[in-house]
Scaffold this active site. Structure first.
Site, PDB file in Angstrom:
ATOM      1  N   CYS A  71      -7.296   4.136  -7.221  1.00 40.93           N
ATOM      2  CA  CYS A  71      -7.826   5.059  -6.218  1.00 40.93           C
ATOM      3  C   CYS A  71      -7.279   4.818  -4.826  1.00 40.93           C
ATOM      4  CB  CYS A  71      -9.352   5.000  -6.194  1.00 40.93           C
ATOM      5  SG  CYS A  71     -10.010   3.406  -5.620  1.00 40.93           S
ATOM      6  N   HIS A 111     -14.069   2.090  -3.718  1.00 39.25           N
ATOM      7  CA  HIS A 111     -13.466   3.342  -4.174  1.00 39.25           C
ATOM      8  C   HIS A 111     -13.025   4.145  -2.955  1.00 39.25           C
ATOM      9  CE1 HIS A 111     -12.452   6.599  -6.834  1.00 39.25           C
ATOM     10  NE2 HIS A 111     -13.115   7.442  -6.055  1.00 39.25           N
ATOM     11  N   ASP A 126     -10.863  14.231  -5.372  1.00 37.91           N
ATOM     12  CA  ASP A 126     -10.549  12.922  -5.931  1.00 37.91           C
ATOM     13  C   ASP A 126      -9.448  13.037  -6.968  1.00 37.91           C
ATOM     14  OD1 ASP A 126     -10.620  10.274  -6.896  1.00 37.91           O
ATOM     15  OD2 ASP A 126     -12.765  10.130  -6.494  1.00 37.91           O
TER      16      ASP A 126
END
Length: 260
Positions: A71, A111, A126
């Site tokens: 991420c 994250h 995302d």
């Protein structure tokens, strides 16, 4: 490398025309293309290949060398692509929820995701949440969005982990809503030093799920694929097929998916 090269190289990597204008209505399409082109993978972590998180290094790793990432790599790169294409975007940090143990992971806010603003409305984007990608912008209003990967919504919350939380009901996994991660919508990341901090936790923390064994996850046009050093699993139109593999088969498949 100049910023302009991000736009050109990113488009080439995911397979969209260099001169195509990326409008709001095309973001779903771009997000799907990105999920099918950029693997969510931790091979650099497993191999302890460390590098400084920077615009140029992200471009080299993912766009030039055709690797994927986690991420803190995939979403900053997509953020830069959005900025280059005229979107109002910012990076935020989130705390991932462990649904199996009904608690937030003991890693802090490691994250990284993206918030994008359009006409005073804010949406979550995302590209670095593994198999849990919404594949669409998710509004912070609580409205449910639907994609081929399932249903997604964002609820307001008020705890030590954030003021909003992403919830999901994945097509091939959930029968009820599951928690994804909490985040603060009003605390954008200041600079890449925060990404370096996250990178260190992912590499070194004993609670990190990404420094134990190799993992590659990527979407396809009709499902997704999950590759570990022991199993090759694919979902085709929500039908799951899983087979055991050995180290040699893993390396062969990993090379194939990383070079696509």
């Amino acid at each position: 490398m100049e910023t302009l090269e991000i736009n050109s190289l990113f488009r080439k990597r995911i397979g969209i025309p260099e001169n195509e204008v990326i409008t709001w209505s095309k973001l779903d399409y771009v997000l799907e293309k990105t999920a099918q082109a950029l693997p969510f993978e931790n091979l650099a972590v497993i191999e302890n290949r460390r590098y400084k998180i920077s615009k140029e290094n992200l471009m080299n790793k993912i766009l030039v060398n055709h690797e994927g990432g986690l991420c803190y790599e995939l979403n900053p790169l997509f953020y830069l692509f959005l900025i280059e294409n005229g979107f109002d975007a910012k990076l935020v940090r989130g705390s991932v929820y462990d649904n199996e143990n009904k608690m937030f992971q003991r890693l802090g806010s490691t994250h990284v995701s993206i918030l994008i603003t359009l006409q005073e409305n804010t949406y979550l984007i995302d590209t670095g949440f593994g198999a849990n990608l919404p594949l669409k912008p998710v509004p912070l209003t609580g409205e449910t969005v639907f994609s081929k990967n399932g249903e997604f919504r964002i609820k307001k919350t008020n705890n030590e982990y954030g003021d909003h939380i992403l919830e999901m009901k994945l097509t091939d996994k959930h029968t009820d809503w599951a928690k994804g991660y909490a985040f603060y919508s009003n605390r954008p990341m200041a600079d890449t030093s925060e990404l370096a901090e996250i990178q260190s936790v992912i590499y070194d923390n004993e609670n990190s799920p990404f420094n134990k064994s190799p993992l590659i996850s990527i979407f396809t046009s009709n499902g997704r694929i999950l590759l570990t050093n022991t199993h090759y699993t694919q979902w085709i139109d929500s039908v799951k097929q899983k087979e055991k593999i050995d180290k040699e088969e893993f390396e062969k498949l990993a090379n194939y998916f990383m070079e696509k």
